[in-house]
Design an enzyme around this catalytic site. Sequence first.
Site, mmCIF file in Angstrom:
data_model
loop_
_atom_site.group_PDB
_atom_site.id
_atom_site.type_symbol
_atom_site.label_atom_id
_atom_site.label_comp_id
_atom_site.label_asym_id
_atom_site.label_seq_id
_atom_site.Cartn_x
_atom_site.Cartn_y
_atom_site.Cartn_z
ATOM 1 N N LYS A 180 0.884 -1.181 0.000
ATOM 2 C CA LYS A 180 0.000 0.000 0.000
ATOM 3 C C LYS A 180 0.918 1.226 0.000
ATOM 4 O O LYS A 180 1.430 1.643 1.033
ATOM 5 C CB LYS A 180 -0.873 -0.031 1.260
ATOM 6 C CG LYS A 180 -2.211 0.664 1.127
ATOM 7 C CD LYS A 180 -2.166 2.132 0.825
ATOM 8 C CE LYS A 180 -1.841 2.980 2.031
ATOM 9 N NZ LYS A 180 -1.593 4.396 1.657
ATOM 10 N N GLY A 233 6.988 5.042 8.449
ATOM 11 C CA GLY A 233 6.199 6.279 8.456
ATOM 12 C C GLY A 233 6.293 6.946 9.807
ATOM 13 O O GLY A 233 7.275 6.775 10.542
ATOM 14 N N GLU A 255 9.483 1.217 11.155
ATOM 15 C CA GLU A 255 10.589 2.180 11.052
ATOM 16 C C GLU A 255 9.944 3.569 11.082
ATOM 17 O O GLU A 255 9.241 3.951 10.159
ATOM 18 C CB GLU A 255 11.373 1.919 9.761
ATOM 19 C CG GLU A 255 12.766 2.490 9.805
ATOM 20 C CD GLU A 255 12.897 3.692 8.928
ATOM 21 O OE1 GLU A 255 12.698 4.821 9.440
ATOM 22 O OE2 GLU A 255 13.192 3.512 7.733
ATOM 23 N N CYS A 289 14.264 9.986 7.223
ATOM 24 C CA CYS A 289 14.176 9.643 8.650
ATOM 25 C C CYS A 289 15.551 9.581 9.294
ATOM 26 O O CYS A 289 15.686 9.793 10.490
ATOM 27 C CB CYS A 289 13.388 8.367 8.875
ATOM 28 S SG CYS A 289 13.704 7.126 7.655
ATOM 29 N N GLU A 385 10.140 15.599 15.147
ATOM 30 C CA GLU A 385 10.641 15.381 13.793
ATOM 31 C C GLU A 385 9.943 16.341 12.831
ATOM 32 O O GLU A 385 8.731 16.274 12.643
ATOM 33 C CB GLU A 385 10.392 13.928 13.368
ATOM 34 C CG GLU A 385 11.099 13.576 12.084
ATOM 35 C CD GLU A 385 10.853 12.147 11.632
ATOM 36 O OE1 GLU A 385 9.711 11.665 11.745
ATOM 37 O OE2 GLU A 385 11.807 11.507 11.146
HETATM 38 P P1 ADP Z 1 2.731 11.134 7.213
HETATM 39 O O1 ADP Z 1 1.952 11.393 8.457
HETATM 40 O O2 ADP Z 1 4.145 11.568 7.325
HETATM 41 O O3 ADP Z 1 2.079 11.543 5.934
HETATM 42 P P2 ADP Z 1 2.095 8.372 7.632
HETATM 43 O O4 ADP Z 1 2.980 7.702 8.588
HETATM 44 O O5 ADP Z 1 0.715 8.727 8.100
HETATM 45 O O6 ADP Z 1 2.882 9.590 7.042
HETATM 46 O O7 ADP Z 1 1.924 7.510 6.314
HETATM 47 C C1 ADP Z 1 2.766 6.485 5.888
HETATM 48 C C2 ADP Z 1 1.902 5.422 5.243
HETATM 49 O O8 ADP Z 1 0.940 4.951 6.193
HETATM 50 C C3 ADP Z 1 1.090 5.867 4.038
HETATM 51 O O9 ADP Z 1 1.074 4.813 3.085
HETATM 52 C C4 ADP Z 1 -0.294 6.094 4.630
HETATM 53 O O10 ADP Z 1 -1.337 6.009 3.685
HETATM 54 C C5 ADP Z 1 -0.364 4.961 5.612
HETATM 55 N N1 ADP Z 1 -1.363 5.137 6.687
HETATM 56 C C6 ADP Z 1 -1.818 6.284 7.218
HETATM 57 N N2 ADP Z 1 -2.721 6.034 8.209
HETATM 58 C C7 ADP Z 1 -2.837 4.688 8.306
HETATM 59 C C8 ADP Z 1 -3.574 3.783 9.140
HETATM 60 N N3 ADP Z 1 -4.395 4.231 10.104
HETATM 61 N N4 ADP Z 1 -3.420 2.466 8.955
HETATM 62 C C9 ADP Z 1 -2.567 1.982 8.033
HETATM 63 N N5 ADP Z 1 -1.846 2.778 7.203
HETATM 64 C C10 ADP Z 1 -1.962 4.107 7.330
#
Ligand code: ADP
Length: 492
Positions: A180, A233, A255, A289, A385
């Site tokens: 995803k 993320g 990570e 990161c 961060e």
């Molecule tokens: P940022 O906040 O820096 O945009 P995220 O850590 O939220 O980054 O996003 C990293 C990935 O996690 C993306 O692919 C995002 O779509 C996905 N993501 C965001 N929220 C969720 C969730 N609740 N469950 C699973 N995946 C998620």
Amino acid sequence: MRIPHSDVDVPTDLYVGGEWSPAGDGGRLETTNPATGEPITEVAAATADDVDRAVAAAREAFSAWRDTDPDERGRIVRRIGELVREHREELAAIESLDQGKPLSQAKSDMGGAARYFEYYAGAADKLEGTSVPVGPDQIDFTVREPYGVSAQITPWNFPGNLFARGVAPALVAGNTAVVKPAEQTPLSSLKLAELCAEAGVPDGVVNVVNGFGDPAGAALSSHEGVDTITFTGSVPTGQAIMKQAADTVTPVTLELGGKNPALVFPDADLDEAATWIDRAIFTNAGQVCSAADRAIVHESVYDEMVERLVARAEDYDLGPGAEDLDMGPLASAEQYEKVTSYIETGVEEGATLAAGGNALDREGYFVEPTVFTDVDNDMRIAQEEIFGPVLTVIPFETEAEAFEIANDVDYGLTSGIFTSDVRRAHRFARDVQAGNVYVNKWFGDTNQTPFGGYKHSGIGREKGLEALDSYLQTKNVAINLAEGESDSLPGA
Ligand code: ADP
């Protein structure tokens, strides 16, 4: 879709079970060019049902992939690496357009992506178990088996590279994968899915479901049919995923970023240190990161270092990724808002803006390389961060104080020290709470070296042979050699 001014085509649907299909409800999401804020194209936006389809396809493909001879699995994964190399320019053009980074940085990412496939391909037929000596009456051995379906939830800073970092070890270990990608940057993952198919990856072994965190990401990380989750993320999203994974007792590899210290002692080569730190905070517009977020500098060389860091920061040329200047835009409007708001916070907290601090007066999400001095480690700009081109410079007096500041954050991903004193370097390596330590350099990680965080920076390790542990579970087999009945119990 066709990438503008090129003959590069990128698929825009979901890749499930070896076929391209739209989302069940026809939903699409727009991906934008961060250098202009204009849409590039729309890609299918997966629903929870689409995620179900992808997980089902990955489950169906699993047993045949697991039972494929390991050397054959290795050959297929190596072939993906070859194709990534052959298509490196195209992949880099796609990444640079979608993510914003300068073309040469995107090419380097794609070289790294090819390396992941090459590196792990060679491991496919070397995933050995052990034989355990338990006495003459029992043969005891372990086998390392794949989990099954690996969910890969990837971020928007190194989308193509991180696709490879997770998918390559997952596949050689015999797992199938559902990826995803981040909603901001889906295009390189879609192109990589196409290359996987071309390399001979069987249908259903790699699936890509573009979509938003909610519903697609959440549906994937809470899915009963997923056997292991790899996520890169932010900390809050990692925590949410870990909570969801608890319901299905699914292991997670996380990570989650850093607030990494770069210590500079008076016995360091200051020019070298400044060059490394500059590269370490401004590469990919600071959306890394493992960036050097906090330069922790001895007071006797503080002014000299600041002068060097400011000179380098002010020397940057910014422009769209395709122009391949020193720095591109931030990857999204959301990130631009976040970074500019942190710069305001720094000023409000009383730090001194020594370089940059402004957004560029042009379209797109450009923010100048920024250096804050007179930073106290308690300030939010030193603790949180920012994930942008913002360096904080913090003074110290003694080694003990420097080490304490280095560790005084919730994160613990990377760390670095600039010194010519080998004992001091080793003391730092011993005492720092971080998964990676660099001495007189930065970004010392390669595809072969384990990478991951202490504290809130994560769980488990990516890269290197150690990453395979996230994709293999151990089975112990005990075989009785003794004839007849026995009443011996464990521990007797
Ligand atoms: P940022 O906040 O820096 O945009 P995220 O850590 O939220 O980054 O996003 C990293 C990935 O996690 C993306 O692919 C995002 O779509 C996905 N993501 C965001 N929220 C969720 C969730 N609740 N469950 C699973 N995946 C998620």
